[in-house]
Structure formats: structure tokens, C-alpha cells
Design an enzyme around this catalytic site. Structure first.
Site: not given
Length: 332
Positions: A26, A152, A157
């Protein structure tokens, strides 16, 4: 490396047949106005699928919650126009013989708005709201024709912030990322692979660690496995670097060793023209042949080289371009 080396050969990942063991990692591209993928996005992914990449993992796709991210041109996975756009993307990838996974993403405190925004600690109903957002995006992924879903939980994050002691020093709600995996598992078919991407390093701290020992890592990864993860995508800066003292296993190798789940390795694969004929390439393939990991993900090299896998297999190394930072500004 020789032209007889079989790079493009059928493999199976968690029951999903793939045309090759190479994955497109990604990479955020910001070419989806209003969060809606365009025909150009579909063509971009198709080019990689028709050139030997067995599994495409989309750029991070924002889940349907206001806090997920502020960029207007980063795609979302919501009902309506975005769903229709993604359905065209999946159809194009399938027409080229490829498979495609949607990566569900929430930026967390790395959200960067107009300067007036301040990160806030999640509490109370925030958790339920985000679980609903992930669940809804997973449902849309199924409707849009995706073959798999990736969560993810890497690179600093939102979900990774719960795993990292620096951003979660008290360890509270450390199981929230696994809860996200669990709720997604209930929303997608049992036969659809559910991938979790994790990392030690963060985008802003390459020395960061979520685990200092194999035992610590095993506890985290077992949480994902028990919640319903089928595949672990272990992101590290350089695939050949060992993670813990006393073993030359890389991060994907440890993920597979600790959980028994298939794993994907990624990290500086193919960044130069010479990589495909180098000792590093042989090492990449040898480690896979020994069972250290199952698939190999290509990232930035695919931006300037959509046909990297086919060119490498054919020994056409001089047609491969070195990765350049400028490749990130192009969209081809």
C-alpha cells in the site's frame, strides 16, 4: 539470477489463489477527488496486476469516520460513489488476472489539518463509533468486489498507537486493534482473507519498537490471530535485517514462526536496477524457499516500474529504472 528463475508462479494465500507470490504494498497516492477512485485509479492498479503482481493491496483507504483523515483526495470506503469507484477498480484488476485487498486506515494522531486541531484521548463511545466505522467499511469492501481486507495497524497510525508504549504508556485498551480485527471478521465472508499490517518502526521514529523480545511480539500477534487474522504483513525498512538478537529471522519470519500464520515480507525490495540480479534478490527468494515468509511485497519500485516482476523474471534488468523520489509525484 537467470532468465529461468520462476518469479511468476501460482501460489495460494489463506485459500486465495494468486498468479504470483509478489504483492503490491500500500502506498498513499491522493488521486481520488472527494475520496472517490477514478478510472485512472483503476488503470493504475490494473497495470501492476497484468505485469506479474499477484496481490494488490490498495493505498490506505479511510474508514467512514470524521477523525480518520483530512485529505480530500485520499480514497474512502463508503457506500455510494466511493463504493462504485472501487467496484470498477476491482473489476479491472480481476480482468487482468489479479487479486486485490482493501487496506482500511485511520491516521490517528498523525492527522494533520489546518493547525487548529489537537489530538484527543479516545474514551467512552469513541471506541464503539470507530468499531462501527471499520465494520461498515469492511461491508462495503465485500460489496465492491474486493478479494481480501487488510487492517493498517502499523507505522504510528491509530491502531499502532495502542501497541506502542510511547503513545500508550499505560497500556490501556491495548487490545483495541484486535477488537477491530474481530469486528471486521464478523462482517466479511469466512473464506475472505483478513490481513493485518504491523511494524516496529514509525513514520517519525525508525528506532521505535512495539516489542523488545519475541515473547512480547508473540503476545501482540496472538491477539490478532485469535481475533480472526489470517495473514500477517510485517513492515520493516529493510527485509534482510534481523529483528531480535540470536536469530537472523526478519519481522515476517518471526510473525510466521510465532503464530503459524502465513506472512508477507516487505522492505527496500528492488529499489535499484541492480537489485533484481543481486545477492539480495537471491537472499529474498532463498528465505521464502526456506519457509521464512510466504509472499514478497514491492513498494516504491512499482511506482516507476509497473512491470518490475515481469522484467526481473525475464532478466531484462536494463529496462528497470532505479527508484527516484520524483516517482512519488507521478501517477502512471
Amino acid at each position: 539470477m537467470t532468465t529461468t528463475t520462476a518469479l511468476i508462479e501460482p501460489v495460494t494465500l489463506a485459500g486465495l489463489p494468486l498468479t504470483s507470490p509478489f504483492v503490491m504494498a500500500p502506498m498513499t497516492r491522493e488521486h481520488s477527488p472527494g475520496g472517490v477512485p477514478t478510472p485512472e485509479v483503476a488503470a493504475y492498479y490494473r497495470r501492476r496486476a497484468e505485469n506479474g503482481v499477484g496481490l494488490i493491496i490498495t493505498e490506505g483507504v479511510l474508514v467512514d469516520h470524521p477523525s480518520a483523515g483530512h485529505q480530500r483526495d485520499v480514497p474512502r470506503l463508503t457506500e455510494g460513489a466511493a463504493e462504485d469507484g472501487w467496484r470498477h477498480v476491482t473489476a479491472e484488476v480481476h480482468a487482468a488476472g489479479g487479486r486485490i485487498a482493501a487496506q482500511l486506515w485511520h491516521l490517528g494522531s498523525q492527522f494533520e489539518g489546518d493547525g487548529a486541531w489537537t489530538p484527543q484521548t479516545m474514551s467512552g463511545g469513541d471506541f464503539d463509533a470507530l468499531l462501527r466505522a471499520y465494520a461498515e467499511s469492511a461491508r462495503v469492501a465485500v460489496w465492491a468486489g474486493f478479494d481480501a481486507v487488510e487492517v493498517h495497524a502499523a507505522h504510528g497510525y491509530l491502531l499502532d498507537e495502542f501497541l506502542w508504549p510511547v503513545t500508550n504508556p499505560s497500556g490501556r485498551h491495548r487490545d483495541f486493534p484486535a477488537e477491530v480485527v474481530r469486528v471486521i471478521r464478523t462482517e466479511i465472508p469466512a473464506c475472505m482473507p483478513l490481513i493485518v499490517r504491523f511494524s516496529q518502526f514509525k513514520e517519525r521514529d525508525y528506532s521505535a519498537r512495539i516489542a523488545s523480545t519475541p515473547d512480547e511480539l508473540g503476545v501482540l500477534l496472538e491477539g490478532f490471530r485469535n481475533a480472526g487474522a489470517d495473514v500477517l504483513h510485517a513492515s520493516q525498512r529493510r527485509f534482510w535485517e534481523p529483528v531480535f538478537e540470536g536469530s537472523d529471522r526478519n519481522l515476517a519470519g518471526w510473525a510466521k514462526h510465532l503464530t503459524g500464520l502465513p506472512s508477507i515480507t516487505v522492505g527496500s525490495i528492488g529499489l535499484t536496477r541492480d537489485f533484481a540480479r543481486s545477492a539480495r534478490m537471491r537472499e529474498l527468494l532463498d528465505r521464502r524457499a526456506r519457509g521464512e515468509y510466504d509472499l514478497m511485497a514491492l513498494g516504491r519500485v512499482l511506482l516507476g516500474n509497473p512491470a518490475w516482476v515481469k522484467l526481473a523474471e525475464a532478466g531484462r534488468h536494463d529496462e528497470i529504472n532505479d527508484y527516484r523520489k520524483a516517482d512519488e509525484e507521478q501517477y502512471a
